[in-house]
Design a protein around this motif. Structure first.
Motif, PDB file in Angstrom:
ATOM      1  N   HIS A 140      14.639  33.932 -77.750  1.00 27.79           N
ATOM      2  CA  HIS A 140      13.471  34.583 -77.156  1.00 27.79           C
ATOM      3  C   HIS A 140      12.324  33.561 -77.146  1.00 27.79           C
ATOM      4  O   HIS A 140      11.335  33.716 -77.852  1.00 27.79           O
ATOM      5  N   PRO A 141      12.427  32.502 -76.346  1.00 26.42           N
ATOM      6  CA  PRO A 141      11.440  31.420 -76.455  1.00 26.42           C
ATOM      7  C   PRO A 141      10.010  31.835 -76.135  1.00 26.42           C
ATOM      8  O   PRO A 141       9.075  31.179 -76.609  1.00 26.42           O
ATOM      9  N   PHE A 142       9.809  32.912 -75.362  1.00 29.40           N
ATOM     10  CA  PHE A 142       8.430  33.337 -75.098  1.00 29.40           C
ATOM     11  C   PHE A 142       7.743  33.802 -76.379  1.00 29.40           C
ATOM     12  O   PHE A 142       6.509  33.802 -76.461  1.00 29.40           O
ATOM     13  N   GLU A 143       8.535  34.182 -77.410  1.00 23.78           N
ATOM     14  CA  GLU A 143       7.954  34.596 -78.681  1.00 23.78           C
ATOM     15  C   GLU A 143       7.308  33.425 -79.428  1.00 23.78           C
ATOM     16  O   GLU A 143       6.573  33.639 -80.402  1.00 23.78           O
ATOM     17  N   LEU A 144       7.547  32.214 -78.981  1.00 30.75           N
ATOM     18  CA  LEU A 144       6.915  31.040 -79.594  1.00 30.75           C
ATOM     19  C   LEU A 144       5.417  30.990 -79.324  1.00 30.75           C
ATOM     20  O   LEU A 144       4.689  30.271 -80.015  1.00 30.75           O
TER      21      LEU A 144
END
Length: 647
Positions: free
Chosen positions: A306-310
């Motif tokens: 879930h890279p947008f959670e970075l």
């Protein structure tokens, strides 16, 4: 004739507080921070938050690490958390520990020993959770940095594998709350479930806001909705706070935020500004953004998948403030300038009716009716905002408030029979009751669930059983044949026609005692008014709020003009109005008599507006000279004072 609107405050050690903070994971580890804990980095991260006016954090006992065995607490994690609390004291901050953290940012993590046991219905499993709660309270409840407790983080997602039976969930929550109290926790407690229960969303996930609200000290919505209309996006969290406040408990916006992967810096700042101010005006008295920092943990779950959670942080991975944090700092100053703990919302004498069908209280009704009610009521709420009409939400299930001048029942299919008769009695006693018609969005029992439609509205309906009367045009045009409140005779309002094959329909009627106020594009009655006693009932034969709710990028749309006219007709008190639907005016009143006016712009361009006060005059905060024009940047908020005396 006014209705109280909730603005309850959380009390910590018998002292009212207004929490403003961030959900906290250190950039060194995220959810795994207790195994890679860096005291200096944590202190740096907390200092940045404190320097921008934040007063607290929400922190997390990552459950697999804190409780590696069913009867053992990891004392290394406990020691690190104790240092974490000391770091808060050094920074002048407090924190809310969150106990059962098995879900986080797009992934669920079980303690290894759970082995698929039911979180709510397995007696042994519930006992282990209660034991953990009591143990953590015994260790930390006496620490001055602890300002509250949360049982879980979004437990409906973590426990989604279970059939979340309402009685089991409520019993589970009751036992864990009791365990916290047994361990010495005297601070405010809530569940951490997101307030996603049927009373708010129309979806029955087992977590009843009513049932859980009886156990807790505050309610904490989590709002990350994605919309197809900017006003719906900006008012979404506010409407959820309004729906959550019906129990009179403090409402804390426990999670909200935006990933920089999904929004530019400028637009992320706009979003924070809008959510913070609109929820304040909707009764929230606490705000905890998600989250304190961005992460550079690309190989660690959940960020790997879930890279947008970075990128949800208020700061970057190197600790630099993002525009969202600057908005939090600006809001902190607003709370200080108005002394928010001394403020209350002004009572409303206009009511938006929430039908009891939202809560699924009746047999043989459809789930779609509940989801329909949420979207339609929210659109009506937005139209009221555009009309500068302070509304209170009144729930049919609890008995609607009987002390208002105006009642709004937008795009209504269902209401119980006693309530229809009550509304007629209220109109006879002087109120204005407005209802717009809707067949419903599906084919099951399609038609008016009205107790006495013809008699109440002074009409004779022309419906055919099992059939709808479809709208032949893409636009519904309502032309007014007489003056109606603030709408002049000859005015035409145009509404888009949208919805399903069932709801794209109007109500054919013949007047039988009602006055035809407006006709549609084919000359048929579209808005009718029946005078009764010292009040009146108004019927719109088109579901205009539903049409707007089902149409992307629609706001502002002309429903606000009808609400404006209804307010005039009913004599509703509106302290300040703005002749531009893109700017909403609302007020808070301080106990010392000061009245603060908030002007909130939904325009993507600079505006100059001339707000009109019903009495008195407007000044800058703390000023004396009257202000006649106000400049607003795109999506901006201005705060003025409303002072008595000549305009």
């Amino acid at each position: 004739m006014t209705m109280h609107r909730n603005f309850a405050k959380v009390a910590v050690r018998q002292q009212a507080v207004a929490w403003l903070g961030a959900n906290f994971w250190s950039r060194r580890g995220g959810p795994l921070m207790w195994q890679s804990y860096d005291p200096s980095v944590v202190r740096e991260e907390l200092r940045v938050l404190a320097d921008h006016g934040l007063t607290m954090t929400r922190s997390f006992f990552y459950w697999p690490h804190f409780m590696p065995e069913p009867d053992r607490i990891d004392e290394d994690c406990v020691a690190r958390y104790a240092d974490f609390l000391e770091a808060h004291v050094e920074a002048g901050l407090t924190t809310i520990p969150t106990l059962l953290v098995g879900h986080m940012s797009g992934e669920n993590w079980d303690p290894a020993w759970r082995r698929g046991r039911d979180l709510y219905g397995d007696v042994w499993m519930v006992a282990r959770q209660a034991w953990f709660a009591e143990q953590m309270a015994r260790r930390f409840a006496g620490h001055r940095a602890v300002t509250g407790w949360l049982v879980s983080n979004e437990m409906p997602i973590y426990g989604e594998r279970e059939r979340s039976i309402r009685e089991n969930v409520t019993s589970w929550a009751s036992l864990v709350v009791q365990a916290l109290r047994a361990g010495g926790a005297s601070q405010p407690i809530s569940i951490g479930d997101g307030a996603w229960g049927i009373e708010v969303t129309g979806n029955d996930n087992g977590f009843s806001v009513r049932d859980l609200g009886a156990l807790v000290d505050f309610l904490g919505p989590h709002v990350y909705r994605m919309e197809n209309d900017l006003a719906r996006q900006h008012y979404g969290a506010a409407f959820v706070c309004e729906l959550t406040g019906f129990l009179g408990k403090p409402v804390v916006l426990e999670e909200f935020g935006v990933s920089s992967a999904f929004a530019s810096d400028e637009n992320a700042a706009h979003y924070y500004r809008q959510v913070l101010h609109n929820t304040l005006l909707a009764g929230a008295t606490g705000w905890i953004g998600w989250n304190n920092t961005d992460f550079d943990l690309i190989h660690q779950d959940p960020y790997r998948h879930h890279p947008f959670e970075l990128h949800f942080g208020l700061t970057t991975v190197d600790g630099r403030p993002k525009p969202q944090l600057e908005e939090m700092a600006r809001f902190a100053k607003v709370l200080s300038d108005i002394d928010v703990l001394g403020c209350e919302r002004e009572p409303a004498d206009a009511a938006l009716i929430v039908p009891s069908y939202l809560e699924g209280a009746f047999p043989f009704t459809e789930a779609e009716d509940r989801s329909y009610l949420f979207t339609m009521l929210r659109q009506a709420y937005i139209a009221a905002k555009e009309a500068d009409l302070p509304v209170g939400l009144t729930r049919e299930r609890d008995g609607i408030a009987e002390d208002c001048r105006l009642y709004l029942l937008p795009s209504a299919k269902q209401l119980t029979a006693p309530t229809w008769h009550l509304l007629e009695r209220l109109s006879s006693a002087g109120a204005v009751v407005y209802a717009s018609y809707c067949h419903g969005t599906h084919g099951s029992q399609r038609g008016p669930w009205y107790a006495h439609l013809n008699a109440m509205f002074g009409v004779e309906h022309q419906l055919r059983y099992g059939m709808i009367d479809p709208i032949e045009d893409d636009r519904a045009k309502l032309t007014f044949e007489c003056q109606f409140g603030t709408i002049a005779a000859g005015t035409t309002l145009t509404f888009p026609v949208s919805g399903t094959e069932h709801s794209r329909a109007y109500l054919p009627v013949r007047p039988r005692g009602a006055e035809v106020v407006a006709v549609d594009q084919r000359g048929r009655p579209a808005l009718l008014r029946r005078k009764i006693g010292s009040g009146s009932v108004v019927l719109c034969t088109y579901p205009i709020e539903h049409f707007a709710a089902a149409t992307p990028r629609i706001n502002p749309e002309p429903t606000y003009k009808i609400y404006d006219a209804l307010a005039e007709l009913a004599g509703v008190k509106r302290p300040v109005t703005v002749d531009d639907p893109r700017v909403a005016a609302d007020t808070l009143r301080h106990r010392d008599g000061r009245r603060f006016v908030f002007l909130v712009s939904q325009a993507d361009q600079p505006l100059s507006v001339k707000p009109a006060a019903a009495s008195g005059h407007l000044t800058e905060l703390g000023g004396k000279s009257p202000i006649h024009a106000v400049e607003l940047a795109p999506y901006d908020v201005r705060i003025l004072e409303l002072r008595p005396g000549p305009r």
